[in-house]
Write an enzyme that holds these catalytic residues in place. Structure first.
Site, short mmCIF file in Angstrom:
data_model
loop_
_atom_site.label_atom_id
_atom_site.label_comp_id
_atom_site.label_asym_id
_atom_site.label_seq_id
_atom_site.Cartn_x
_atom_site.Cartn_y
_atom_site.Cartn_z
N GLU A 250 58.69 42.76 65.70
CA GLU A 250 58.59 44.08 66.35
C GLU A 250 60.00 44.43 66.83
O GLU A 250 60.48 43.86 67.82
CB GLU A 250 57.62 44.00 67.52
CG GLU A 250 56.18 43.80 67.11
CD GLU A 250 55.51 45.08 66.65
OE1 GLU A 250 54.32 45.04 66.30
OE2 GLU A 250 56.17 46.14 66.64
N CYS A 284 61.26 50.57 73.13
CA CYS A 284 61.60 50.61 71.70
C CYS A 284 61.11 51.90 71.05
O CYS A 284 61.61 52.28 70.00
CB CYS A 284 61.06 49.41 70.97
SG CYS A 284 59.30 49.39 70.90
#
Ligand SMILES: NC(=O)C1=CN([C@@H]2O[C@H](COP(=O)(O)OP(=O)(O)OC[C@H]3O[C@@H](n4cnc5c(N)ncnc54)[C@H](O)[C@@H]3O)[C@@H](O)[C@H]2O)C=CC1
Ligand SMILES: O=C(O)[C@H](O)CS(=O)(=O)O
Length: 477
Positions: A250, A284
């Site tokens: 990720e 993010c």
């Protein structure tokens, strides 16, 4: 929080090391604790312990694994305020946002507890093929064994939950290496799992330098799965070291949003400001690039800047703080240099552009070109670029002109244009009529290109933390 020395968590015991580092709060530099620095020998002990504990975990029935995870969620609820304050101090996260993270973490573990009891297989119609008749086919999922989980600083409870939750739901064991800046959250969750009745050794927590411990964590063949959340540069390195082992990555992004001319700005502007500046953009899927139709561009910029001006910068423990310090002063200095580079190349500062130590003010950039670092790289800071476009196709092409592809948003009332864009956009997710920063913890989550490899979101992570086994039985003699 006293300046005590915190140990490693190995086989259910706290192991204090001579070698420590000082953990200081990003906002005011307060010494929070001395953190033990693991060495390769400690990592080997942790992997050995997790390997031994797997013999117990794999035989623990699903309902018991589920009960442990529900108990963790309950204990988190009881300690929510104390734990939120840990995040506010060690991560510099405004307390209101830190509470929000804890609330999501509780839900994440509840989802994991539910998924523990829903790890299904299926039967296969073997006679669909000649030669398959007279046979029964079925599949089931089996735990992998030792999972190494390496996590970032920015959501030190919830992103750890997205590793531990599915791993334990499926019957694996975990060696967790949290970010250097946020170890206290990980050590707190280890206490909570121990209190919830997780078998000793099933969770090992190794604090210290990721780069220094990299090979010890990644090259041991007893490690069957590596799940990493962090920067793309480290992710690529981990993928190389993983060899044929399962990996979930990720990674980063420069999340974008398209705003079509038919939307009501009253609803859009507040969400965009939140998405761009929450936790100082250290998310993010933080909103970094906004593509606004040229007919509403001026109005959008005016109202966005007005709203952003209202944000309060301050102490993360103050209830009314919206933005606080970035995780390290060097990150604030980095983004300061990126903004300077953009301005020297023709960008205009619509708001902000001011650094004060580790604090960087909410910043809006206009006239940004796609090759500027503030556009094409991941800013991971409170900086957003607003760019006009004329045709939807042009906006889609600008969105896709990126090495990343995690979440992308589009605001429009036209369902045909929304779904056209959803098909064209290169990303793991398209969020229609909201910002790309939207996430709930059971949705599939992950990216394409340099944003990642694999999916989280509990059910999907469970699939990536198990092995599918097929069994056939010949019933005709
Ligand atoms: N896609 C997602 O869900 C998320 C992605 N991120 C990304 O994480 C980054 C920010 O977090 P950071 O902690 O600064 O990331 P980072 O990549 O610097 O560190 C992440 C973790 O990797 C460890 N590490 C560093 N070098 C290593 C090596 N050579 N081998 C093994 N482990 C190593 C660190 O100790 C830390 O625990 C941003 O790029 C952000 O986009 C952050 C949160 C969520
Ligand atoms: O953006 C991130 O860092 C993650 O999505 C964090 S969380 O909001 O999903 O916990």
């Amino acid at each position: 929080m006293l300046e005590e020395t915190k140990g490693l968590f190995i086989d259910g015991k706290w192991v204090k090391k001579q070698r420590t580092y000082e953990l200081c709060a990003p906002y005011d530099g307060q010494l929070l604790a001395r953190i033990s620095m693991a060495d390769a020998g400690d990592v080997e002990k942790a992997i050995s312990g997790a390997h031994r504990a797997f013999q117990t975990m794999k035989n623990l029935p699903a309902y018991q694994r589920s009960e442990i995870l529900f108990r963790v969620a309950q204990l988190l609820k009881e300690r929510k305020e104390e734990l939120a304050r840990i995040v506010a101090k060690e991560a510099g996260k405004p307390i209101r946002i830190a509470r929000g993270e804890l609330e999501r973490t509780i839900v994440t573990y509840q989802f994991a507890a539910e998924e523990a009891k829903r790890i299904y297989g299926e039967t296969i119609p073997m006679d669909a093929a000649p030669g398959g008749e007279g046979r029964i086919g079925m599949t089931w999922r089996e735990p992998l064994g030792v999972v190494v989980a390496i996590t970032p600083f920015n959501f030190p409870f919830n992103l750890v939950a997205h590793k531990l939750g599915p791993a334990f739901a499926a019957g694996n064991t975990v060696v967790l290496k949290p970010a250097e800046q946020t170890p206290l959250s990980a050590l707190a969750i280890a206490e909570i799992f121990q209190e919830a009745g997780l078998p000793d050794g099933a969770l090992q927590v190794i604090t210290g330098s990721g780069s220094e411990l990299s090979d010890a964590l990644l090259m041991d063949e007893r490690v069957k799965k590596i799940t990493f959340t962090g920067s793309a540069s480290v992710g690529k390195l981990i993928k190389q070291k993983a060899g044929l082992r399962k990996v979930t990555l990720e990674l980063g992004s420069n999340a974008a949003l398209i705003v079509e001319p038919d939307v009501v700005l009253d609803k859009v502007i507040p969400r965009c400001v939140e998405g761009a500046f929450s936790y100082a953009g250290q998310v993010c899927i933080s909103l970094q690039r906004v593509y606004v139709h040229e007919t509403i561009y001026e109005e959008f910029c005016k109202r966005f800047i007005e709203r952003a001006k209202q944000l309060k910068v301050g102490d993360p423990l103050d209830e009314d703080t919206d933005i606080s310090a970035m995780i390290h002063q060097r990150e604030a200095e980095r983004i300061e240099s990126w903004v300077e580079e953009a301005v020297q190349s023709g960008a205009k500062i619509g708001l902000g552009g001011i650094r004060n130590g580790s604090i960087y003010s909410p910043t809006v950039l206009l006239d940004v070109k796609k090759d500027m670092a503030v556009s094409c790289q991941e800013v991971f800071a409170p900086v957003v670029s607003i760019v006009p476009y004329r045709e939807l196709q042009e906006a889609i092409e600008m969105v896709n002109d990126s090495v990343y592809g995690l979440n992308i948003g589009i605001y429009t009332t036209n369902i045909q244009r929304a779904l056209y864009a959803a098909r064209q956009i290169e990303s793991g997710a398209v969020i229609i009529n909201d910002i790309p920063t939207f996430r709930v913890d059971h949705m599939p989550y992950g990216g394409v290109k340099e944003s990642g490899y694999g999916r989280e979101g509990i059910k999907y992570a469970v699939q990536e933390m198990t092995e599918l086994k097929f069994v056939s039985i010949k019933t005709d003699f």
